[in-house]
Design a protein around this motif. Structure first.
Motif, PDB file in Angstrom:
ATOM      1  N   ALA A 102       0.841  -1.191   0.000  1.00  0.00           N
ATOM      2  CA  ALA A 102       0.000   0.000   0.000  1.00  0.00           C
ATOM      3  C   ALA A 102       0.882   1.250   0.000  1.00  0.00           C
ATOM      4  CB  ALA A 102      -0.909   0.000   1.225  1.00  0.00           C
ATOM      5  N   HIS A 103       0.409   2.276  -0.671  1.00  0.00           N
ATOM      6  CA  HIS A 103       1.149   3.547  -0.712  1.00  0.00           C
ATOM      7  C   HIS A 103       1.194   4.136   0.690  1.00  0.00           C
ATOM      8  CE1 HIS A 103       2.105   7.703  -1.816  1.00  0.00           C
ATOM      9  NE2 HIS A 103       2.645   7.162  -2.907  1.00  0.00           N
ATOM     10  N   ARG A 104       2.294   4.788   1.021  1.00  0.00           N
ATOM     11  CA  ARG A 104       2.458   5.300   2.384  1.00  0.00           C
ATOM     12  C   ARG A 104       1.503   6.431   2.725  1.00  0.00           C
ATOM     13  NH1 ARG A 104       8.323   8.150   2.002  1.00  0.00           N
ATOM     14  NH2 ARG A 104       7.905   9.411   0.163  1.00  0.00           N
ATOM     15  N   ASP A 105       0.969   7.142   1.729  1.00  0.00           N
ATOM     16  CA  ASP A 105       0.030   8.230   2.001  1.00  0.00           C
ATOM     17  C   ASP A 105      -1.418   7.754   2.043  1.00  0.00           C
ATOM     18  OD1 ASP A 105       2.140  10.018   2.081  1.00  0.00           O
ATOM     19  OD2 ASP A 105       2.007  10.468  -0.059  1.00  0.00           O
ATOM     20  N   LEU A 106      -1.629   6.462   1.896  1.00  0.00           N
ATOM     21  CA  LEU A 106      -2.976   5.894   1.871  1.00  0.00           C
ATOM     22  C   LEU A 106      -3.584   5.899   3.274  1.00  0.00           C
ATOM     23  CD1 LEU A 106      -4.900   4.463  -0.152  1.00  0.00           C
ATOM     24  CD2 LEU A 106      -3.963   2.315   0.658  1.00  0.00           C
ATOM     25  N   ASN A 107      -4.892   6.119   3.335  1.00  0.00           N
ATOM     26  CA  ASN A 107      -5.611   6.058   4.593  1.00  0.00           C
ATOM     27  C   ASN A 107      -5.499   4.642   5.161  1.00  0.00           C
ATOM     28  OD1 ASN A 107      -7.384   6.184   6.706  1.00  0.00           O
ATOM     29  ND2 ASN A 107      -9.094   6.981   5.512  1.00  0.00           N
ATOM     30  N   TYR A 108      -5.184   4.530   6.432  1.00  0.00           N
ATOM     31  CA  TYR A 108      -4.987   3.226   7.067  1.00  0.00           C
ATOM     32  C   TYR A 108      -6.235   2.352   6.998  1.00  0.00           C
ATOM     33  CZ  TYR A 108      -3.056  -0.108  10.375  1.00  0.00           C
ATOM     34  OH  TYR A 108      -2.587  -1.253  10.963  1.00  0.00           O
ATOM     35  N   GLN A 109      -7.397   2.953   7.010  1.00  0.00           N
ATOM     36  CA  GLN A 109      -8.649   2.182   6.948  1.00  0.00           C
ATOM     37  C   GLN A 109      -8.738   1.391   5.642  1.00  0.00           C
ATOM     38  OE1 GLN A 109     -10.972   1.680   9.392  1.00  0.00           O
ATOM     39  NE2 GLN A 109     -11.742   0.160   7.943  1.00  0.00           N
ATOM     40  N   GLN A 110      -8.219   1.934   4.554  1.00  0.00           N
ATOM     41  CA  GLN A 110      -8.258   1.217   3.283  1.00  0.00           C
ATOM     42  C   GLN A 110      -7.360  -0.025   3.318  1.00  0.00           C
ATOM     43  OE1 GLN A 110      -7.524   4.893   0.973  1.00  0.00           O
ATOM     44  NE2 GLN A 110      -9.210   4.173  -0.316  1.00  0.00           N
ATOM     45  N   VAL A 111      -6.255   0.057   4.024  1.00  0.00           N
ATOM     46  CA  VAL A 111      -5.385  -1.108   4.193  1.00  0.00           C
ATOM     47  C   VAL A 111      -6.117  -2.181   5.007  1.00  0.00           C
ATOM     48  CG1 VAL A 111      -3.206  -1.922   5.180  1.00  0.00           C
ATOM     49  CG2 VAL A 111      -3.301   0.292   4.030  1.00  0.00           C
ATOM     50  N   ILE A 112      -6.781  -1.762   6.069  1.00  0.00           N
ATOM     51  CA  ILE A 112      -7.555  -2.688   6.894  1.00  0.00           C
ATOM     52  C   ILE A 112      -8.672  -3.325   6.077  1.00  0.00           C
ATOM     53  CG2 ILE A 112      -9.054  -2.860   8.927  1.00  0.00           C
ATOM     54  CD1 ILE A 112      -6.108  -2.538   9.584  1.00  0.00           C
ATOM     55  N   ASP A 113      -9.315  -2.558   5.195  1.00  0.00           N
ATOM     56  CA  ASP A 113     -10.374  -3.108   4.349  1.00  0.00           C
ATOM     57  C   ASP A 113      -9.857  -4.229   3.441  1.00  0.00           C
ATOM     58  OD1 ASP A 113     -12.161  -1.355   5.492  1.00  0.00           O
ATOM     59  OD2 ASP A 113     -12.098   0.093   3.825  1.00  0.00           O
ATOM     60  N   VAL A 114      -8.671  -4.040   2.874  1.00  0.00           N
ATOM     61  CA  VAL A 114      -8.090  -5.088   2.022  1.00  0.00           C
ATOM     62  C   VAL A 114      -7.768  -6.328   2.861  1.00  0.00           C
ATOM     63  CG1 VAL A 114      -6.152  -5.696   0.544  1.00  0.00           C
ATOM     64  CG2 VAL A 114      -7.172  -3.443   0.360  1.00  0.00           C
ATOM     65  N   LEU A 115      -7.202  -6.135   4.038  1.00  0.00           N
ATOM     66  CA  LEU A 115      -6.901  -7.264   4.911  1.00  0.00           C
ATOM     67  C   LEU A 115      -8.174  -8.006   5.324  1.00  0.00           C
ATOM     68  CD1 LEU A 115      -4.123  -5.692   7.180  1.00  0.00           C
ATOM     69  CD2 LEU A 115      -3.815  -7.380   5.370  1.00  0.00           C
ATOM     70  N   GLU A 116      -9.225  -7.264   5.598  1.00  0.00           N
ATOM     71  CA  GLU A 116     -10.503  -7.871   5.981  1.00  0.00           C
ATOM     72  C   GLU A 116     -11.108  -8.642   4.815  1.00  0.00           C
ATOM     73  OE1 GLU A 116     -13.608  -8.922   8.487  1.00  0.00           O
ATOM     74  OE2 GLU A 116     -11.644  -8.085   8.912  1.00  0.00           O
ATOM     75  N   THR A 117     -11.033  -8.091   3.609  1.00  0.00           N
ATOM     76  CA  THR A 117     -11.523  -8.789   2.417  1.00  0.00           C
ATOM     77  C   THR A 117     -10.759 -10.093   2.230  1.00  0.00           C
ATOM     78  OG1 THR A 117     -12.086  -6.698   1.358  1.00  0.00           O
ATOM     79  CG2 THR A 117     -11.848  -8.605  -0.079  1.00  0.00           C
ATOM     80  N   ALA A 118      -9.454 -10.054   2.401  1.00  0.00           N
ATOM     81  CA  ALA A 118      -8.640 -11.264   2.257  1.00  0.00           C
ATOM     82  C   ALA A 118      -9.007 -12.298   3.310  1.00  0.00           C
ATOM     83  CB  ALA A 118      -7.164 -10.896   2.351  1.00  0.00           C
TER      84      ALA A 118
END
Length: 137
Positions: A102-118
């Motif tokens: 994930a890009h470093r400027d990305l909102n952390y919630q979007q990273v969590i969303d991808v992890l949750e989808t996985a």
């Protein structure tokens, strides 16, 4: 009669003599001890299948892309398509490893969303790809 005084010291000389005798005994007998050999049965070499990690990329705007193998071009996908692709990968190989870049400027919630989808699709092995601070990004 003369009274004897109590001695309040321990005489350690006999203990030192005993320890020196034991040391000599161990030094003499240690080279004589034979090591035992155990014949352990073997099952032959087992090779684990080499699985390359699939990279899930999320850019600074939240767009998803996937890289199936090293050196391949990223394939742009939607969030729904990511979910179905993850399910297909897991059905094919339950132990398939994934990397989330994930890009470093990305909102952390979007990273969590991808992890949750996985997680919902049954992914067991997923890691976050890191970048050293000396790489210049």
């Amino acid at each position: 009669m003369r009274q004897r005084r109590l001695m309040n010291q321990i005489n350690v000389v006999p203990y030192i003599d005993v320890m020196l005798v034991l040391l000599v005994i161990f030094m003499v007998t240690a080279p004589m001890v034979q090591t035992g050999n155990i014949n352990v049965p073997s099952a032959g070499p087992a090779e684990a299948p080499v699985t390359e990690a699939i990279v899930i990329q999320v850019d600074d705007k939240g767009a998803y892309s996937i890289i199936r193998r090293t050196g391949a071009q990223p394939e742009s996908i939607s969030k729904e398509r990511l979910s179905t692709m993850l399910k297909d990968f897991v059905t094919e190989n339950p132990e398939q490893p994934f990397l989330l870049a994930a890009h470093r400027d990305l909102n952390y919630q979007q990273v969590i969303d991808v992890l949750e989808t996985a997680r919902k699709q049954g992914v067991r092995k997923i890691s976050l790809q890191t970048q050293s601070s000396t790489s210049g990004r």
